[in-house]
Structure formats: C-alpha cells, structure tokens
Design a protein around this motif. Structure first.
Motif, PDB file in Angstrom:
ATOM      1  N   VAL A  61       0.080  -8.885  -9.352  1.00  0.00           N
ATOM      2  CA  VAL A  61       0.620  -8.729  -7.999  1.00  0.00           C
ATOM      3  C   VAL A  61       0.171  -7.394  -7.417  1.00  0.00           C
ATOM      4  O   VAL A  61       0.391  -6.345  -8.020  1.00  0.00           O
ATOM      5  CB  VAL A  61       2.162  -8.823  -8.001  1.00  0.00           C
ATOM      6  CG1 VAL A  61       2.717  -8.588  -6.596  1.00  0.00           C
ATOM      7  CG2 VAL A  61       2.623 -10.161  -8.537  1.00  0.00           C
ATOM      8  N   TYR A  62      -0.445  -7.447  -6.245  1.00  0.00           N
ATOM      9  CA  TYR A  62      -0.940  -6.253  -5.564  1.00  0.00           C
ATOM     10  C   TYR A  62      -0.442  -6.276  -4.120  1.00  0.00           C
ATOM     11  O   TYR A  62      -0.823  -7.149  -3.334  1.00  0.00           O
ATOM     12  CB  TYR A  62      -2.470  -6.210  -5.581  1.00  0.00           C
ATOM     13  CG  TYR A  62      -3.059  -6.186  -6.980  1.00  0.00           C
ATOM     14  CD1 TYR A  62      -3.396  -4.989  -7.600  1.00  0.00           C
ATOM     15  CD2 TYR A  62      -3.265  -7.372  -7.684  1.00  0.00           C
ATOM     16  CE1 TYR A  62      -3.931  -4.965  -8.873  1.00  0.00           C
ATOM     17  CE2 TYR A  62      -3.795  -7.364  -8.960  1.00  0.00           C
ATOM     18  CZ  TYR A  62      -4.127  -6.157  -9.555  1.00  0.00           C
ATOM     19  OH  TYR A  62      -4.648  -6.147 -10.819  1.00  0.00           O
ATOM     20  N   ALA A  63       0.424  -5.328  -3.784  1.00  0.00           N
ATOM     21  CA  ALA A  63       1.029  -5.291  -2.451  1.00  0.00           C
ATOM     22  C   ALA A  63       0.455  -4.131  -1.643  1.00  0.00           C
ATOM     23  O   ALA A  63       0.057  -3.105  -2.189  1.00  0.00           O
ATOM     24  CB  ALA A  63       2.539  -5.160  -2.552  1.00  0.00           C
ATOM     25  N   GLU A  64       0.436  -4.325  -0.329  1.00  0.00           N
ATOM     26  CA  GLU A  64      -0.127  -3.306   0.559  1.00  0.00           C
ATOM     27  C   GLU A  64       0.520  -3.415   1.935  1.00  0.00           C
ATOM     28  O   GLU A  64       0.687  -4.506   2.474  1.00  0.00           O
ATOM     29  CB  GLU A  64      -1.640  -3.512   0.677  1.00  0.00           C
ATOM     30  CG  GLU A  64      -2.368  -2.451   1.469  1.00  0.00           C
ATOM     31  CD  GLU A  64      -3.868  -2.708   1.505  1.00  0.00           C
ATOM     32  OE1 GLU A  64      -4.572  -1.914   2.155  1.00  0.00           O
ATOM     33  OE2 GLU A  64      -4.319  -3.704   0.902  1.00  0.00           O
ATOM     34  N   ASN A  65       0.899  -2.255   2.487  1.00  0.00           N
ATOM     35  CA  ASN A  65       1.378  -2.199   3.865  1.00  0.00           C
ATOM     36  C   ASN A  65       0.167  -1.952   4.753  1.00  0.00           C
ATOM     37  O   ASN A  65      -0.445  -0.883   4.706  1.00  0.00           O
ATOM     38  CB  ASN A  65       2.399  -1.069   4.025  1.00  0.00           C
ATOM     39  CG  ASN A  65       3.059  -1.065   5.391  1.00  0.00           C
ATOM     40  OD1 ASN A  65       2.480  -1.535   6.383  1.00  0.00           O
ATOM     41  ND2 ASN A  65       4.268  -0.529   5.465  1.00  0.00           N
ATOM     42  N   LEU A  66      -0.199  -2.947   5.555  1.00  0.00           N
ATOM     43  CA  LEU A  66      -1.386  -2.841   6.399  1.00  0.00           C
ATOM     44  C   LEU A  66      -1.118  -2.136   7.718  1.00  0.00           C
ATOM     45  O   LEU A  66      -2.033  -1.928   8.505  1.00  0.00           O
ATOM     46  CB  LEU A  66      -1.960  -4.237   6.672  1.00  0.00           C
ATOM     47  CG  LEU A  66      -2.363  -5.065   5.449  1.00  0.00           C
ATOM     48  CD1 LEU A  66      -2.915  -6.423   5.867  1.00  0.00           C
ATOM     49  CD2 LEU A  66      -3.372  -4.313   4.593  1.00  0.00           C
ATOM     50  N   GLY A  67       0.131  -1.758   7.947  1.00  0.00           N
ATOM     51  CA  GLY A  67       0.498  -1.103   9.197  1.00  0.00           C
ATOM     52  C   GLY A  67       0.839  -2.096  10.283  1.00  0.00           C
ATOM     53  O   GLY A  67       0.568  -3.306  10.173  1.00  0.00           O
ATOM     54  N   ASP A  68       1.450  -1.591  11.341  1.00  0.00           N
ATOM     55  CA  ASP A  68       1.805  -2.419  12.503  1.00  0.00           C
ATOM     56  C   ASP A  68       2.704  -3.586  12.109  1.00  0.00           C
ATOM     57  O   ASP A  68       2.627  -4.672  12.693  1.00  0.00           O
ATOM     58  CB  ASP A  68       0.537  -2.923  13.199  1.00  0.00           C
ATOM     59  CG  ASP A  68       0.784  -3.260  14.672  1.00  0.00           C
ATOM     60  OD1 ASP A  68       1.814  -2.815  15.203  1.00  0.00           O
ATOM     61  OD2 ASP A  68      -0.034  -3.975  15.260  1.00  0.00           O
ATOM     62  N   LEU A 115       8.249  -3.967   0.714  1.00  0.00           N
ATOM     63  CA  LEU A 115       7.665  -4.188   2.040  1.00  0.00           C
ATOM     64  C   LEU A 115       8.751  -4.481   3.071  1.00  0.00           C
ATOM     65  O   LEU A 115       8.678  -4.002   4.220  1.00  0.00           O
ATOM     66  CB  LEU A 115       6.674  -5.352   1.981  1.00  0.00           C
ATOM     67  CG  LEU A 115       5.354  -5.092   1.246  1.00  0.00           C
ATOM     68  CD1 LEU A 115       4.551  -6.380   1.122  1.00  0.00           C
ATOM     69  CD2 LEU A 115       4.527  -4.021   1.953  1.00  0.00           C
ATOM     70  N   GLU A 116       9.746  -5.243   2.684  1.00  0.00           N
ATOM     71  CA  GLU A 116      10.841  -5.535   3.604  1.00  0.00           C
ATOM     72  C   GLU A 116      11.604  -4.266   3.962  1.00  0.00           C
ATOM     73  O   GLU A 116      12.024  -4.079   5.124  1.00  0.00           O
ATOM     74  CB  GLU A 116      11.782  -6.572   2.981  1.00  0.00           C
ATOM     75  CG  GLU A 116      11.175  -7.970   2.886  1.00  0.00           C
ATOM     76  CD  GLU A 116      12.080  -8.970   2.197  1.00  0.00           C
ATOM     77  OE1 GLU A 116      11.852 -10.183   2.365  1.00  0.00           O
ATOM     78  OE2 GLU A 116      13.012  -8.539   1.480  1.00  0.00           O
ATOM     79  N   ALA A 117      11.776  -3.369   2.991  1.00  0.00           N
ATOM     80  CA  ALA A 117      12.473  -2.107   3.247  1.00  0.00           C
ATOM     81  C   ALA A 117      11.691  -1.214   4.213  1.00  0.00           C
ATOM     82  O   ALA A 117      12.268  -0.340   4.864  1.00  0.00           O
ATOM     83  CB  ALA A 117      12.716  -1.373   1.929  1.00  0.00           C
TER      84      ALA A 117
END
Length: 477
Positions: free
Chosen positions: A203-210, A235-237
């Motif tokens: 599992v690899y998560a990333e915040n892409l912005g916007d 990510l939800e937080a």
C-alpha cells in the motif's frame, strides 16, 4: 498420503514470484455454503473410479518393478499428481512439491530475495503478470505480458511454472540474465537484473494536493487491508475530497483483503462480489459501509487481475465510480489449497466469482470508462551500461535509445532500431546537456543517465493518473 485439509479462498493469477513463490492469493477464509472438493482419507471408491485407480496403481507397479532403472517412488507420485492437475488445462491449478511449497511459505514473510515479479505459464511460456513496485524487475523495465524465454542461458519454454521460478529466483546480489519476448516486437530483448531483497509493502498513499488523495495497491496480501485502512484514515484526516485507487499491475491476492477494503469503499451496503460453485450455488459478499464520503476513481491496466478486478468491478457496478486506464486482465476464478502430510501442496479451482451485477469477466476483463494509454517510453526496458550501442548498429536496444530520446524531447530522426547519424547527434546532444563525455556512444554513464531520466519522466507524466485527477475534479465539483 493423508491430506491436512484447509478451508481457503484463493484469488490469484497463479502469482508465483520470480524470487520465490508468491504468497499472493492465500488466506484462511470461511467459504460459507461453498463446498470444498477434496480427497478424504479412507473414502471408498466404486464403479469407474475404482477401475481408474486400479489402472493408476497398475501403471505405478509396472514402472516401479520393471523400468530398466531404479526409480524414485516419491517422484512418481509427485509426477502423477502434477499430471492430473495439468490435465485440467487450468493455469490457476497447480501442484507444488515440498521444496516449492516451502518456498511458498517463506514468501509469506515480510520480504524475500529475487528479481521481484509475478509470473504464470501461458501456452507453455513463462509470462510476467506484474513487476513488484520498486523491485529490480521494475527498474530493469520488465512489464506485464513479457515472456521470459531464458534465464542465464537456460530455456524456460515448456517448463512447469514452479520449476521456472526456481531458476529465476536467487540470492541478493546475484545476476539474472533474461531473454524476453515482448508482444508487438519481433526481436528478443536481453535484460540484466541484479537480484535483491524484495520488501512486501503493498500500500502506497500520497496526498496529491487540492483535496485529491491517491492509494496504490500493488497486491492484496496478508496485511494489505490493515495498511489500507491506516493510510485512508491519514488522507481523510488531511481533508481529502476525492480518492484515486490505483490497482495497475496488481496481480490479485487474498479474498479477505479485498472484501475488507471493499467495506471501506463500497457505499450503501453494496455487493462486492458473488461466488458461484459447480452446482450454481452462490455466496454474496456485501459491504458494511453506509453512505459515500467522497467520489472515487479507480485506475486499471492489463496487469490488474483477480482480486484487483473484484475491487474495480465493485467500485464500477456497486459504487457507480468510473474506471480510468486500460482493460483489466480477465481472471474470474477462485482457488483453494490442500496441504499433504509431507508438506507438498495442491491448489485447484473451486468456483468462479461474479461482479455485483452477475457478470463473469473471465478471459474478458473489465473495460475502463475512460480509456487512456501511457506514453510509449513507459514500455521500454532499461539500457545495460555494459553493452555499448553506437553508429550503424541495429536492434531492440537501439530502438529503446531512440524512444528514450524522443521521450526526453530530443530528435533521433527515426525509431526503427537503426543507429543513424541523426541518432548519434541526438545522443551527443544528450551527453552535452548532462555534462557527459560527448562520444555519441550509449554506454556507461550515458546509459545510466538515460535510464534515470526516463524513470523520472514516468513519475511526472503519468497520463492515466492525470486523467483520473481530471475526472475526480469534475465529480467533486
């Protein structure tokens, strides 16, 4: 031999890792009303079955007593079982002897050593299902669909997949010289892969912005659902407004993992999948989730198979979420496992799985709502720094160089694999830009730098993820 029975649901693309045998697709899971076909110690045989087993025993006794050389009894028994499984004509059913089964169990650990690629046998050829993210196989440019014809000079065509895996795997730091055939190309491609330790992070998560979050799932293994829940919560937080699920190159995995993830994504207690046994009896798996929290887009490709197709189909049919990318692999069957007392293992297909709307995608795949291809340079293999490529040479390596140069904005003049004067000029331009010796020859640091810059380009110019972001923005608005 007596069987130690296990009730297991397995969803896999016969994912035998070329660095050990994959753990993909194996987890304890109660099958509910689905019967598990199997042998039972001491069960009686009658009629035709009795005659068939008498014939089998007679053949065994003849070979054991009259063959001109001494034979290994265990090898005869293993061969008989393997032959029965092979007669099914099912690439997802397989028999593993004790040695191979032990390697399978070893791969349940947090890491293993090898090249890092899932493979299966298709029409007698060892075919890559997917390279593991960040593995030597991925860095060398191996792709789903590549056929590994030779490893270190040994021909793999026609070999059982378990035997081929033993030849491909190896200790960290050792070299695997692969000869591969890639669909759409005529000439064989030679790839050098240095084996390494392969961590099994999935599992690899990333915040892409916007407001856009992305989670890539590379397989559905033992800890995938737990890791997915952790990353999703993060990510939800952060105030995520829309989510991209990336299952490209995901060969499948544990049924329980995909259903647990489905519980976090499929709204309104929607159906995640249906399983149908040989009698037509169905078991339906439903989500426990209430209303949707945010829109979702799922990205798929030809390497998305089995459990990843379950998730993609559930998102599409039960969630009403769009798919972006390319058609999935098309693997719609379920396997179970029986382990013999001597440690050998038999896997065989027991059911087919259906989408929420009852579709069987086997050998068909799932079409994306937004078809998007990747640029050509995503399909290239890495250049070997030790193999010089220069003027008037011809072949796949030169073609790779030309396509890399085009991807980096240079003009080699052609892309047919002939190293022309204009190709040499483009190489010299690349060398000048990067402060390298201007020789016009692709070797050493020039090859290394070309590999590095193409990999960087792939990370910043993923047309499928770009489309997913665009679609997600429109859904959020």
């Amino acid at each position: 031999m007596h069987l130690r029975k296990r009730t297991l649901a397995i969803l896999m693309v016969l994912a035998l890792l070329a660095g050990g045998v994959s753990a993909y697709g194996l987890i304890s899971y109660k099958m509910g009303g689905l019967p598990i076909a199997g042998f039972s110690a001491g069960s009686g045989l009658s009629g035709q079955n009795s005659a068939n087993f008498a014939k089998l025993e007679q053949a065994y006794q003849l070979i054991h007593s009259q063959y001109y050389q001494n034979v290994n009894d265990q090898k005869l028994v293993d061969g008989a079982i393997a032959g029965m499984v092979q007669a099914l004509g099912d690439p997802y059913s397989t028999y593993m002897d004790k040695q191979t089964a032990d390697q399978f169990q070893m791969s349940l650990s947090s890491s293993f050593e090898g090249i890092g690629a899932t493979v299966q046998s298709i029409n007698g050829r060892i075919t890559v299902e997917s390279p593991v993210k960040g593995s030597p196989a991925e860095k060398a440019g191996l792709q789903a669909g590549d056929q590994i014809r030779k490893v270190n000079g040994q021909v793999l065509d026609g070999k059982p997949v378990n035997e081929a895996v033993l030849l491909i795997r190896g200790k960290k730091g050792t070299t695997a010289e692969l000869e591969i055939t890639r669909p759409g190309t005529n000439d064989p491609i030679h790839v050098t892969v240095i084996r390494d330790e392969i961590p099994l992070e999935t599992v690899y998560a990333e915040n892409l912005g916007d407001g856009i979050g992305k989670i890539q799932i590379t397989s559905f293994s033992e800890n995938t659902a737990k890791r997915f829940a952790e990353e999703l919560q993060k990510l939800e937080a952060q105030g995520m407004k829309g989510l991209i699920i990336d299952v490209r190159g995901n060969p499948g995995g544990y049924l329980q993992a995909v259903t647990e993830i489905g519980n976090l994504l499929i709204p309104n207690q929607g159906v995640i999948l249906q399983m149908e046994d040989r009698t037509g009896k169905k078991e339906i798996f439903k989500s426990k989730m209430g209303s949707a929290k945010y829109p979702i887009v799922c990205v798929t490709d030809g390497g998305s198979a089995s459990a990843s197709e379950i998730l993609a189909a559930a998102l599409k049919e039960a969630g009403g979420y769009p798919l972006v990318g390319e058609k999935t692999f098309g693997k719609g069957t379920v396997q179970t496992s029986q382990t013999f007392a001597d440690g050998s293992d038999l896997k065989y297909t027991i059911a087919k799985w259906l989408t929420p709307k009852g579709n069987w995608i086997h050998m068909k795949g799932i079409e994306p709502d937004y078809p998007v291809a990747l640029p050509d340079y995503f399909k290239l293999t890495a250049l070997n720094p030790d193999t010089p490529l220069k003027r008037d040479m011809n072949g796949t390596g030169v073609k790779n160089v030309q396509q890399m140069l085009i991807g980096l904005g240079l003009v080699p003049g052609r892309e047919d694999g002939y190293f022309s004067q204009q190709t040499e000029d483009a190489v010299k331009t690349f060398q000048r830009i990067n402060g390298l010796s201007v020789t016009g020859v692709v070797e050493g640091q020039t090859a290394v730098k070309l590999n590095e810059q193409i990999r960087a380009k792939m990370k910043t110019n993923d047309t499928q993820i770009e489309k997913a972001i665009s679609v997600l923005h429109s859904m959020i608005k």
